[in-house]
Every structure is written in structure tokens, then in C-alpha cells.
Write an enzyme that holds these catalytic residues in place. Sequence first.
Site, PDB file in Angstrom:
ATOM      1  N   HIS A  35     -25.638  15.267  -3.866  1.00  0.00           N
ATOM      2  CA  HIS A  35     -24.694  14.383  -2.969  1.00  0.00           C
ATOM      3  C   HIS A  35     -24.680  12.834  -3.769  1.00  0.00           C
ATOM      4  O   HIS A  35     -23.737  12.173  -3.905  1.00  0.00           O
ATOM      5  CB  HIS A  35     -25.021  14.273  -1.592  1.00  0.00           C
ATOM      6  N   ASP A 154     -19.334  23.728  -5.492  1.00  0.00           N
ATOM      7  CA  ASP A 154     -18.440  24.418  -4.735  1.00  0.00           C
ATOM      8  C   ASP A 154     -17.107  24.621  -5.579  1.00  0.00           C
ATOM      9  O   ASP A 154     -16.348  23.897  -5.146  1.00  0.00           O
ATOM     10  CB  ASP A 154     -18.267  23.992  -3.273  1.00  0.00           C
ATOM     11  N   VAL A 180     -26.109  19.592 -10.040  1.00  0.00           N
ATOM     12  CA  VAL A 180     -27.173  19.000 -10.022  1.00  0.00           C
ATOM     13  C   VAL A 180     -28.246  20.011  -9.475  1.00  0.00           C
ATOM     14  O   VAL A 180     -28.147  20.667  -8.441  1.00  0.00           O
ATOM     15  CB  VAL A 180     -27.373  17.715  -9.073  1.00  0.00           C
TER      16      VAL A 180
HETATM   17  P1  AMP Z   1     -21.693  19.565   1.303  1.00  0.00           P
HETATM   18  O1  AMP Z   1     -22.439  18.502   2.045  1.00  0.00           O
HETATM   19  O2  AMP Z   1     -22.679  20.815   1.116  1.00  0.00           O
HETATM   20  O3  AMP Z   1     -20.485  19.899   1.921  1.00  0.00           O
HETATM   21  O4  AMP Z   1     -21.423  19.016   0.036  1.00  0.00           O
HETATM   22  C1  AMP Z   1     -20.904  17.819  -0.190  1.00  0.00           C
HETATM   23  C2  AMP Z   1     -20.333  17.538  -1.524  1.00  0.00           C
HETATM   24  O5  AMP Z   1     -21.562  17.526  -2.500  1.00  0.00           O
HETATM   25  C3  AMP Z   1     -19.369  18.732  -1.937  1.00  0.00           C
HETATM   26  O6  AMP Z   1     -18.373  18.228  -2.941  1.00  0.00           O
HETATM   27  C4  AMP Z   1     -20.349  19.633  -2.777  1.00  0.00           C
HETATM   28  O7  AMP Z   1     -19.824  20.322  -3.779  1.00  0.00           O
HETATM   29  C5  AMP Z   1     -21.261  18.314  -3.279  1.00  0.00           C
HETATM   30  N1  AMP Z   1     -22.626  18.932  -3.850  1.00  0.00           N
HETATM   31  C6  AMP Z   1     -23.356  19.805  -2.982  1.00  0.00           C
HETATM   32  N2  AMP Z   1     -24.420  20.289  -3.892  1.00  0.00           N
HETATM   33  C7  AMP Z   1     -24.398  19.713  -5.029  1.00  0.00           C
HETATM   34  C8  AMP Z   1     -25.000  19.696  -6.391  1.00  0.00           C
HETATM   35  N3  AMP Z   1     -26.138  20.727  -6.300  1.00  0.00           N
HETATM   36  N4  AMP Z   1     -24.690  19.192  -7.300  1.00  0.00           N
HETATM   37  C9  AMP Z   1     -23.301  18.369  -7.403  1.00  0.00           C
HETATM   38  N5  AMP Z   1     -22.601  18.495  -6.373  1.00  0.00           N
HETATM   39  C10 AMP Z   1     -23.071  19.019  -5.042  1.00  0.00           C
END
Ligand code: AMP
Length: 287
Positions: A35, A154, A180
Site C-alpha cells: 500500500h 490485483d 511488493v
Molecule cells: P487492498 O487494501 O487489498 O484492497 O489493496 C489496496 C490497493 O493496494 C490495491 O490497489 C491493491 O492492488 C494494492 N496492493 C495490495 N497488495 C499489494 C502489493 N503486495 N503490492 C502492490 N500493491 C498492492
Amino acid sequence: MLVFETVNELQKFLKKSVYSNIGFVPTMGALHLGHLSLVEEAQKQNELTVCSIFVNPAQFNKQEDLINYPRNVTKDINLLETAIVNTPWKQVILFLPSEKEIYPEYTPKKYHFNILSKVMEAKHRPGHFDGVAMVIERFLTIINPTNTYLGEKDFQQLAVVRALNQQLKFKNNIIGCPIVREPNGLAMSSRNLRLSLSEKEISASIYQCLNYAKQNAKKVTVNVLKNYVVDYLKATKKIKLEYFELADGNTLVPIKNWNETNYCVAFIAVHIRTVRLIDNMTLYTHL
Ligand code: AMP
């Protein structure tokens, strides 16, 4: 860092401030370095960055998953505050709305994204992308950002949001950011908090499978590669494979032969006990 809990307060702030561009980073909290990489990218490219934390009930197709989703807003705020440097000309603010603010009247909506609504995540999580699209449409309408930052972690969600942005003609660029990973290769995810230490270790197999697929793309048939992954994960005894799919990275149409695409991405979804994890890797591209 300024924190806004209502749409009204946030819009008042946006109206009275003069920024030449606004970056938006939507999250569901339980923040990690993945994030933060999005926030960092947004901060580089925009004068104002709005990060949101909202666990969106509309995108959970299983109630149990929604209940168990990790939440820790105090920790999130601390993490954001240590990671950002706010100056008068570059600022990060946090939008922390309640469910009532986002859905004053909750009426589920249906969206159409052609093949994106039919394969992989869409097939295995019915209604999931309708929920994602609904919350993103609402956020884009409230914030009206210049750029929105989403993770390639995602990958299908990123494609869906690009399609939504185009369909609804938002004047907003969608920017994909690289995955990441933990030192052992496991893609960072809020859901990793629900894994035990040994489960985290075994989860490295997901990354190993993707790497194996990359090394062996075009060397063996698509079917042989898929069967290898099935057998490899079966041997771990702890990882239950939901799907492993190879698809075109632009259209997300699954392939049966390598010659069907010159931009191939491998997609995987697994369960470890009750924790569902997804990951992906580009196997080759000739773009
Ligand atoms: P989430 O909180 O899981 O809904 O993710 C919020 C945003 O962070 C989304 O755009 C995800 O694709 C991105 N995100 C989650 N995990 C990662 C990661 N490991 N590397 C890069 N972006 C991420």
C-alpha cells in the site's frame, strides 16, 4: 496528517484548496509496504494524495471473509504518518468514511465488463467486481482525482477499474504499480496477517510456482505447465489450489496454446486453511 470521516468535510476541504492535481489511493486498510508503495508513487506525481481506508462490504462474496478481514485503523494511521512527509506543497490526507457515508442508500448495482466479468476472480467470487466497481465509482465521484493508483497484485481488479473508468468517462488516469513481495517471494497482502509463521513459509511455494511457470513458458505445453503447478501445490499438503490460469495480459482471455498471445500472465488463487491468497506474474511480453 488530516483525517476526514465524512464526504461533506472532505469535499469542503477539496473545494477550498488549490491543487493542480490529485492522486487517489483506495485501500481496505491493514496497511503494508505494498500500500505504501502506491502512496509513495501518488505523492511523487501529485500535489495532493487522498488515501482511503474502507473495508467495502459490497465486494465480499462471503460474510465470513468480511468478518475476518484484518482491521487496525490506529496502526494504519501511525504507519502512514511515519511513511509520508507532508509539506505545504505536497500533502497526503486520509479519508476514513463509514459505511453510511459511502452507501447512504445501499442498492447493489450490476456492471458489465465482458470477459473480465466471467473469468478467474469473477468466476470464483460471484458479484465481487460489481462491489469493487460500485465503491470505486462512488470514490471517483466524491474525489474527482487526476490519477488513481492500484496495485498489479490485483491484476484483474486493475483491468476492471480501467474498464469502469473508461465506461463512465471519468477524467482520471489509472496507474498500475508493481507487486511488493516479502523476502521469501510471498506477495504482501493484508490477508497475510491471518497466516501463522509456518503457513507464511509454505506460502513461498506460490511464488515458486509462478517463477517455474516463467522459466518454462513455451518450453512445455500450457497443459503440462498447469499440471505441474497442480502437483507441486498438492505436495505441500497445506495449499489448496483454486485456479491457476494463463491468460493474455491485455484482454485476460485464458489461453490453451502459447501462440495465442505475445503477452502472457500467469494467475493463481489458493486457500491456506481459511485464508484466500491471489498472485500473478508476467511470463513473457513482446510489447
Ligand atoms: P487492498 O487494501 O487489498 O484492497 O489493496 C489496496 C490497493 O493496494 C490495491 O490497489 C491493491 O492492488 C494494492 N496492493 C495490495 N497488495 C499489494 C502489493 N503486495 N503490492 C502492490 N500493491 C498492492
